[in-house]
Design a protein around this motif. Structure first.
Motif, PDB file in Angstrom:
ATOM      1  N   UNK A  64       0.846  -1.054  -0.010  1.00 19.91           N
ATOM      2  CA  UNK A  64       0.017  -0.060  -0.072  1.00 19.91           C
ATOM      3  C   UNK A  64       0.692   1.287  -0.147  1.00 19.91           C
ATOM      4  N   UNK A  65       1.942   1.229   0.773  1.00 23.29           N
ATOM      5  CA  UNK A  65       2.704   2.541   0.985  1.00 23.29           C
ATOM      6  C   UNK A  65       3.591   2.401  -0.388  1.00 23.29           C
ATOM      7  N   UNK A  66       4.223   1.297  -1.135  1.00 22.12           N
ATOM      8  CA  UNK A  66       4.525   1.682  -2.179  1.00 22.12           C
ATOM      9  C   UNK A  66       3.699   2.286  -3.284  1.00 22.12           C
ATOM     10  N   UNK A  67       2.507   1.643  -3.416  1.00 23.89           N
ATOM     11  CA  UNK A  67       1.564   2.427  -4.349  1.00 23.89           C
ATOM     12  C   UNK A  67       1.520   4.120  -4.122  1.00 23.89           C
ATOM     13  N   UNK A  68       1.226   4.446  -3.078  1.00 22.58           N
ATOM     14  CA  UNK A  68       1.310   5.704  -2.569  1.00 22.58           C
ATOM     15  C   UNK A  68       2.328   6.490  -2.998  1.00 22.58           C
ATOM     16  N   UNK A  69       3.589   5.928  -2.704  1.00 21.49           N
ATOM     17  CA  UNK A  69       4.851   6.405  -2.900  1.00 21.49           C
ATOM     18  C   UNK A  69       5.137   6.581  -4.565  1.00 21.49           C
ATOM     19  N   UNK A  70       4.556   5.670  -5.476  1.00 22.51           N
ATOM     20  CA  UNK A  70       4.634   5.637  -6.927  1.00 22.51           C
ATOM     21  C   UNK A  70       3.913   6.714  -7.339  1.00 22.51           C
ATOM     22  N   UNK A  71       2.700   6.877  -7.011  1.00 21.22           N
ATOM     23  CA  UNK A  71       1.842   8.097  -7.185  1.00 21.22           C
ATOM     24  C   UNK A  71       2.512   9.361  -7.047  1.00 21.22           C
ATOM     25  N   UNK A  72       2.952   9.470  -5.865  1.00 24.14           N
ATOM     26  CA  UNK A  72       3.707  10.648  -5.473  1.00 24.14           C
ATOM     27  C   UNK A  72       4.727  11.133  -6.249  1.00 24.14           C
ATOM     28  N   UNK A  73       5.596  10.190  -6.303  1.00 22.14           N
ATOM     29  CA  UNK A  73       7.002  10.457  -7.182  1.00 22.14           C
ATOM     30  C   UNK A  73       6.531  10.702  -8.399  1.00 22.14           C
ATOM     31  N   UNK A  74       5.554   9.891  -9.011  1.00 18.02           N
ATOM     32  CA  UNK A  74       5.045  10.201 -10.586  1.00 18.02           C
ATOM     33  C   UNK A  74       4.544  11.731 -10.752  1.00 18.02           C
ATOM     34  N   UNK A  75       3.802  12.143  -9.700  1.00 16.90           N
ATOM     35  CA  UNK A  75       3.316  13.432  -9.781  1.00 16.90           C
ATOM     36  C   UNK A  75       4.360  14.409  -9.638  1.00 16.90           C
ATOM     37  N   UNK A  76       5.180  14.320  -8.788  1.00 20.73           N
ATOM     38  CA  UNK A  76       6.261  15.329  -8.711  1.00 20.73           C
ATOM     39  C   UNK A  76       7.100  15.189  -9.785  1.00 20.73           C
ATOM     40  N   UNK A  77       7.574  14.347 -10.641  1.00 24.48           N
ATOM     41  CA  UNK A  77       8.239  14.197 -11.696  1.00 24.48           C
ATOM     42  C   UNK A  77       7.733  14.762 -12.734  1.00 24.48           C
ATOM     43  N   UNK A  78       6.244  14.330 -13.176  1.00 26.94           N
ATOM     44  CA  UNK A  78       5.473  15.091 -14.220  1.00 26.94           C
ATOM     45  C   UNK A  78       5.265  16.633 -13.994  1.00 26.94           C
ATOM     46  N   UNK A  79       5.248  17.109 -13.009  1.00 26.59           N
ATOM     47  CA  UNK A  79       4.927  18.146 -12.231  1.00 26.59           C
ATOM     48  C   UNK A  79       6.165  19.010 -12.569  1.00 26.59           C
ATOM     49  N   UNK A  80       7.283  18.671 -12.135  1.00 24.26           N
ATOM     50  CA  UNK A  80       8.706  19.246 -12.616  1.00 24.26           C
ATOM     51  C   UNK A  80       9.071  19.237 -14.014  1.00 24.26           C
ATOM     52  N   UNK A  81       8.921  18.029 -14.771  1.00 26.09           N
ATOM     53  CA  UNK A  81       9.195  18.302 -16.042  1.00 26.09           C
ATOM     54  C   UNK A  81       8.182  19.207 -16.861  1.00 26.09           C
ATOM     55  N   UNK A  82       7.003  19.289 -16.660  1.00 24.36           N
ATOM     56  CA  UNK A  82       5.916  20.272 -17.105  1.00 24.36           C
ATOM     57  C   UNK A  82       6.475  21.748 -16.806  1.00 24.36           C
ATOM     58  N   UNK A  83       7.145  21.939 -15.626  1.00 23.18           N
ATOM     59  CA  UNK A  83       7.359  23.257 -15.132  1.00 23.18           C
ATOM     60  C   UNK A  83       9.036  23.439 -15.254  1.00 23.18           C
ATOM     61  N   UNK A  84       9.539  22.828 -16.001  1.00 27.86           N
ATOM     62  CA  UNK A  84      11.295  22.702 -16.063  1.00 27.86           C
ATOM     63  C   UNK A  84      11.418  24.105 -17.046  1.00 27.86           C
ATOM     64  N   UNK A  85      10.682  24.412 -17.651  1.00 23.04           N
ATOM     65  CA  UNK A  85      11.138  25.769 -18.411  1.00 23.04           C
ATOM     66  C   UNK A  85      11.169  26.874 -17.288  1.00 23.04           C
ATOM     67  N   UNK A  86      10.625  26.721 -16.203  1.00 24.92           N
ATOM     68  CA  UNK A  86      10.708  27.900 -15.225  1.00 24.92           C
ATOM     69  C   UNK A  86      11.526  27.229 -14.193  1.00 24.92           C
ATOM     70  N   UNK A  87      11.827  28.442 -13.206  1.00 27.62           N
ATOM     71  CA  UNK A  87      12.822  28.010 -12.114  1.00 27.62           C
ATOM     72  C   UNK A  87      12.029  27.234 -10.977  1.00 27.62           C
ATOM     73  N   UNK A  88      10.594  27.490 -11.206  1.00 20.42           N
ATOM     74  CA  UNK A  88       9.915  26.426 -10.169  1.00 20.42           C
ATOM     75  C   UNK A  88      10.081  25.134 -10.373  1.00 20.42           C
ATOM     76  N   UNK A  89      10.097  24.647 -11.524  1.00 21.86           N
ATOM     77  CA  UNK A  89      10.097  23.206 -12.023  1.00 21.86           C
ATOM     78  C   UNK A  89      11.300  22.544 -11.611  1.00 21.86           C
TER      79      UNK A  89
END
Length: 421
Positions: free
Chosen positions: A30-55
């Motif tokens: 259960x914890x691994x599933x939650x972690x996978x979702x969180x890591x995927x969300x952070x990675x996608x968000x950072x990649x989308x915003x990578x053109x900016x410093x906040x990414x």
């Protein structure tokens, strides 16, 4: 006892360990599933915003996810391994958020925790899928008679595999022992898998020897600073008492002595002045004893050998002193040795029934050796409140060792060894 040790016991299946292993793997899934979702969300968000410093800032948070997962994993380990895993992290040397971030990024333990987080995201999902298949299969085999009994379908009810269908209770009953046998086998396999996962987690999260060495060095330095500050405070208190309260009591005793001479002999005033004079002298004597207990002036001025000679001269039992320390030692070492001799001679006077005692001391092979020997009845026991535990703690502060040899009937030998720094 760990889950590996429990696996070798005959009553393993009747204990709580199979359930603890199951709980460890299920909670990890259960914890691994939650972690996978969180890591995927952070990675996608950072990649989308990578053109900016906040990414970039969002992507920089990924390795720090292990700082959250690490404590959870250390706590979950207690399900299958009761030996606690201490945190390998050390506090940053400077205050502030930037100092904290840079310090955590430089720590190897941060990256090991991040690796543990990534493995948990992958292996946790595998655990969840595997447990689902195992529990479903065993549940179908054991519960097939009940499923058929409560089913309204007349056609094929349970498909256990290619070419293996169960349509009636008569066909389902022989399947139950197979399910029970598989449950036993899977109980051992799940426990072994949980033990392997726990070993991997402990390997990643436990502090390394180099990190433990750094922490030991830091603790040793911190303890040395505390000892120095403690000794300095004792010397300050001793000076304040010696130069302040003691001098005032001396002056008061002198004034009362002069007033006693001037008072009419035999009068009430003379008696009261005489009583006050005696009380002042008793208070002065008690204050001097207190000053010696805080930190004797002779130890500060002249060193260990004269201080030991002085305390031996105040003992009730005759004490022979042979202390040869050719140079001054660190103040905390001299203080520790002095108070050991003081407490030991106090024990000799109060408990040993000795007729004589001997104090020997000297420096040999980089160690200050101090021995106190008496011819008393022996039987010194730290559990009886003789102060030996306190002496051992005082010596341990300066990295020393205390040895007591006290057979019934005596004699008693107390030996102290302190490294000379």
């Amino acid at each position: 006892m760990t889950i590996w040790q429990a696996l070798r016991r005959p009553r393993f299946l009747l204990s709580s360990w199979p359930w603890r292993g199951l709980a460890y793997l299920a909670s990890g899934g259960v914890l691994g599933m939650v972690i996978a979702i969180v890591l995927f969300t952070i990675a996608i968000t950072g990649a989308v915003l990578s053109l900016f410093v906040i990414g970039l800032a969002v992507l920089a948070l990924l390795p720090l996810c292990g700082l959250v997962v690490g404590p959870i994993e250390r706590w979950r380990l207690r399900l299958v391994d009761p030996v606690p895993v201490s945190s390998p992290h050390r506090p940053p040397s400077r205050p502030g958020a930037w100092a904290w971030f840079t310090h955590r990024y430089r720590e190897p333990s941060t990256w090991r925790e991040f690796a543990c987080t990534l493995l948990l995201a992958v292996l946790g999902l595998a655990d969840l899928i595997g447990l689902s298949i195992v529990l479903t299969s065993v549940g179908l085999l054991i519960g097939s008679p009940v499923i058929i009994a409560f089913s309204d379908r007349s056609e094929e009810v349970i498909n256990l595999g290619p070419g293996w269908q169960v349509n009636s209770i008569g066909e389902a009953l022989p399947v139950v022992p197979i399910g029970v046998l598989l449950a036993v086998v899977f109980a051992y396999l799940i426990a072994a898998w949980a033990g392997g996962r726990a070993n991997l987690t402990r390997f990643l999260l436990a502090p390394r020897e180099s990190e433990l060495g750094e922490r030991v060095v830091a603790l040793t330095r911190s303890r040395a600073r505390l000892v120095d500050a403690f000794q300095a405070e004792r010397r300050r208190i001793e000076r304040d008492l010696h130069d302040g309260a003691q001098q005032r009591l001396v002056a008061l005793s002198v004034e009362l002595g002069l007033a006693r001479l001037d008072a009419p002999p035999g009068s009430d005033v003379a008696r009261r002045v005489a009583s006050a004079h005696e009380q002042a002298k008793l208070a002065l004597a008690e204050l001097r004893e207190l000053i010696r207990g805080v930190h004797p002036q002779v130890l500060t001025d002249r060193g260990l050998a004269p201080a030991v000679t002085e305390v031996a001269g105040r003992a009730v039992v005759p004490v022979e002193v042979h202390v040869d320390v050719p140079r001054r030692l660190a103040p905390e070492i001299e203080a520790a040795a002095y108070f050991v001799v003081t407490e030991a001679l106090t024990n000799v006077d109060r408990h040993s029934k000795a007729t004589s005692a001997t104090v020997r001391g000297g420096i040999h092979n980089g160690l200050l050796n101090v021995e106190i020997l008496d011819d008393g009845v022996g039987g010194a026991d730290p559990a009886l409140g003789s102060g030996l535990v306190g002496l051992a703690d005082r010596i341990a502060v300066v990295d020393g060792a205390l040895t007591v040899v006290s057979p019934i009937g005596g004699p008693t030998l107390l030996r102290v060894e302190i490294p000379v720094r």
